[in-house]
Design a protein around this motif. Structure first.
Motif, mmCIF file in Angstrom:
data_model
loop_
_atom_site.group_PDB
_atom_site.id
_atom_site.type_symbol
_atom_site.label_atom_id
_atom_site.label_comp_id
_atom_site.label_asym_id
_atom_site.label_seq_id
_atom_site.Cartn_x
_atom_site.Cartn_y
_atom_site.Cartn_z
ATOM 1 N N LEU A 38 -9.595 -19.709 -29.604
ATOM 2 C CA LEU A 38 -8.953 -21.004 -29.395
ATOM 3 C C LEU A 38 -10.052 -22.048 -29.305
ATOM 4 O O LEU A 38 -10.932 -21.967 -28.451
ATOM 5 C CB LEU A 38 -8.126 -20.981 -28.111
ATOM 6 C CG LEU A 38 -7.455 -22.291 -27.715
ATOM 7 C CD1 LEU A 38 -6.324 -22.622 -28.680
ATOM 8 C CD2 LEU A 38 -6.925 -22.197 -26.299
ATOM 9 N N LEU A 39 -10.003 -23.030 -30.202
ATOM 10 C CA LEU A 39 -11.027 -24.068 -30.214
ATOM 11 C C LEU A 39 -10.742 -25.133 -29.165
ATOM 12 O O LEU A 39 -11.633 -25.507 -28.407
ATOM 13 C CB LEU A 39 -11.105 -24.699 -31.610
ATOM 14 C CG LEU A 39 -12.236 -25.668 -31.858
ATOM 15 C CD1 LEU A 39 -13.576 -24.987 -31.651
ATOM 16 C CD2 LEU A 39 -12.149 -26.208 -33.274
ATOM 17 N N LYS A 141 -10.346 -9.487 -33.327
ATOM 18 C CA LYS A 141 -10.891 -9.535 -31.973
ATOM 19 C C LYS A 141 -10.750 -10.969 -31.467
ATOM 20 O O LYS A 141 -11.251 -11.902 -32.085
ATOM 21 C CB LYS A 141 -12.348 -9.108 -31.961
ATOM 22 C CG LYS A 141 -12.942 -9.117 -30.581
ATOM 23 C CD LYS A 141 -14.357 -8.588 -30.580
ATOM 24 C CE LYS A 141 -14.866 -8.567 -29.154
ATOM 25 N NZ LYS A 141 -16.216 -8.035 -29.076
ATOM 26 N N ILE A 142 -10.053 -11.134 -30.349
ATOM 27 C CA ILE A 142 -9.881 -12.449 -29.742
ATOM 28 C C ILE A 142 -11.051 -12.672 -28.794
ATOM 29 O O ILE A 142 -11.295 -11.868 -27.901
ATOM 30 C CB ILE A 142 -8.539 -12.553 -28.997
ATOM 31 C CG1 ILE A 142 -7.377 -12.163 -29.908
ATOM 32 C CG2 ILE A 142 -8.354 -13.944 -28.416
ATOM 33 C CD1 ILE A 142 -7.225 -12.998 -31.158
ATOM 34 N N VAL A 143 -11.775 -13.757 -28.992
ATOM 35 C CA VAL A 143 -12.988 -14.033 -28.237
ATOM 36 C C VAL A 143 -12.749 -15.250 -27.347
ATOM 37 O O VAL A 143 -12.200 -16.256 -27.806
ATOM 38 C CB VAL A 143 -14.168 -14.313 -29.197
ATOM 39 C CG1 VAL A 143 -15.442 -14.599 -28.429
ATOM 40 C CG2 VAL A 143 -14.374 -13.165 -30.148
ATOM 41 N N ASN A 144 -13.148 -15.157 -26.079
ATOM 42 C CA ASN A 144 -13.131 -16.318 -25.192
ATOM 43 C C ASN A 144 -14.447 -17.056 -25.378
ATOM 44 O O ASN A 144 -15.517 -16.489 -25.177
ATOM 45 C CB ASN A 144 -12.976 -15.887 -23.735
ATOM 46 C CG ASN A 144 -11.610 -15.292 -23.480
ATOM 47 O OD1 ASN A 144 -10.616 -15.729 -24.046
ATOM 48 N ND2 ASN A 144 -11.557 -14.277 -22.639
ATOM 49 N N VAL A 145 -14.362 -18.314 -25.758
ATOM 50 C CA VAL A 145 -15.552 -19.081 -26.115
ATOM 51 C C VAL A 145 -15.793 -20.178 -25.090
ATOM 52 O O VAL A 145 -14.875 -20.899 -24.718
ATOM 53 C CB VAL A 145 -15.379 -19.709 -27.515
ATOM 54 C CG1 VAL A 145 -16.576 -20.552 -27.877
ATOM 55 C CG2 VAL A 145 -15.158 -18.634 -28.546
ATOM 56 N N LEU A 146 -17.040 -20.283 -24.650
ATOM 57 C CA LEU A 146 -17.470 -21.375 -23.786
ATOM 58 C C LEU A 146 -18.634 -22.084 -24.473
ATOM 59 O O LEU A 146 -19.593 -21.434 -24.879
ATOM 60 C CB LEU A 146 -17.923 -20.858 -22.422
ATOM 61 C CG LEU A 146 -16.850 -20.251 -21.541
ATOM 62 C CD1 LEU A 146 -17.472 -19.661 -20.286
ATOM 63 C CD2 LEU A 146 -15.825 -21.300 -21.164
#
Length: 186
Positions: A38-39, A141-146
């Protein structure tokens, strides 16, 4: 009876290399075919009319990190609002038996990244739009991005220098250990 460690190392090296090669191949094959994250998700209230209007938006990014193309990338939706895909890519909308819809991308080139931006109105929220992202061969693969700040170049060079020094120290220690295990040469 003495053990000829040179012979043991000579015989064990190809076997060890076989296992390391098999592990490395399995490690590379285990990389996800597609990653998604999610951007952003946001809401904007427009006050230009007598009645304020709230508009919700969010974007997802889908990336193929591999050197081979990903086939049949499917992005599932409970509800499919207005959307835009950037960069422009061939896709089709598929109706699902349960009432949802799916964006089907036949081919995602190697190392290609696309962004799907959605626009919709309340009471619909971003987590009520997308279901899953799949590709032939399994789920993405769902990645949590910070977001993070990249360290300066000097810091990166120093870190790589220290990694190199550590690697050389390990290799030197292993060679000294191998010589001690081999014993005095005749």
């Amino acid at each position: 009876m003495t053990i000829n460690w040179g012979l043991v190392v000579t015989l064990a090296s190809p076997i060890l290399a076989l296992f390391v090669g098999a592990w490395f191949d399995r490690f590379l094959a285990g990389r996800p075919r597609v990653i998604s994250f999610l951007l952003h998700a946001s809401a904007v209230t427009m006050h230009q009319a007598a009645n304020p209007i709230t508009v919700n938006t969010h974007s997802i990014v889908i990336k193929n990190p591999r050197r081979t193309a990903a086939s049949n990338v499917r992005v599932g939706h409970y509800v499919l609002p207005d959307f835009h895909i950037y960069p422009d890519i061939q896709y089709e909308i598929v109706d699902l038996p349960g009432g949802g819809k799916e964006i089907l991308i036949p081919r995602l080139a190697p190392h290609k990244q696309i962004t799907i931006a959605y626009l919709y109105f309340p009471p619909l929220l971003w987590h009520q739009v997308n279901t899953e992202t799949e590709v032939d061969g399994g789920a993405a693969k769902i990645v949590n991005v910070l977001p993070t700040v990249r360290p300066p170049a000097v810091v990166r060079y120093i870190l790589w220098f220290l990694v190199g020094c550590g690697l050389l120290a390990i290799l030197y220690s292993l060679s000294v250990l191998a010589m001690r295990l081999a014993g005095p040469s005749a």
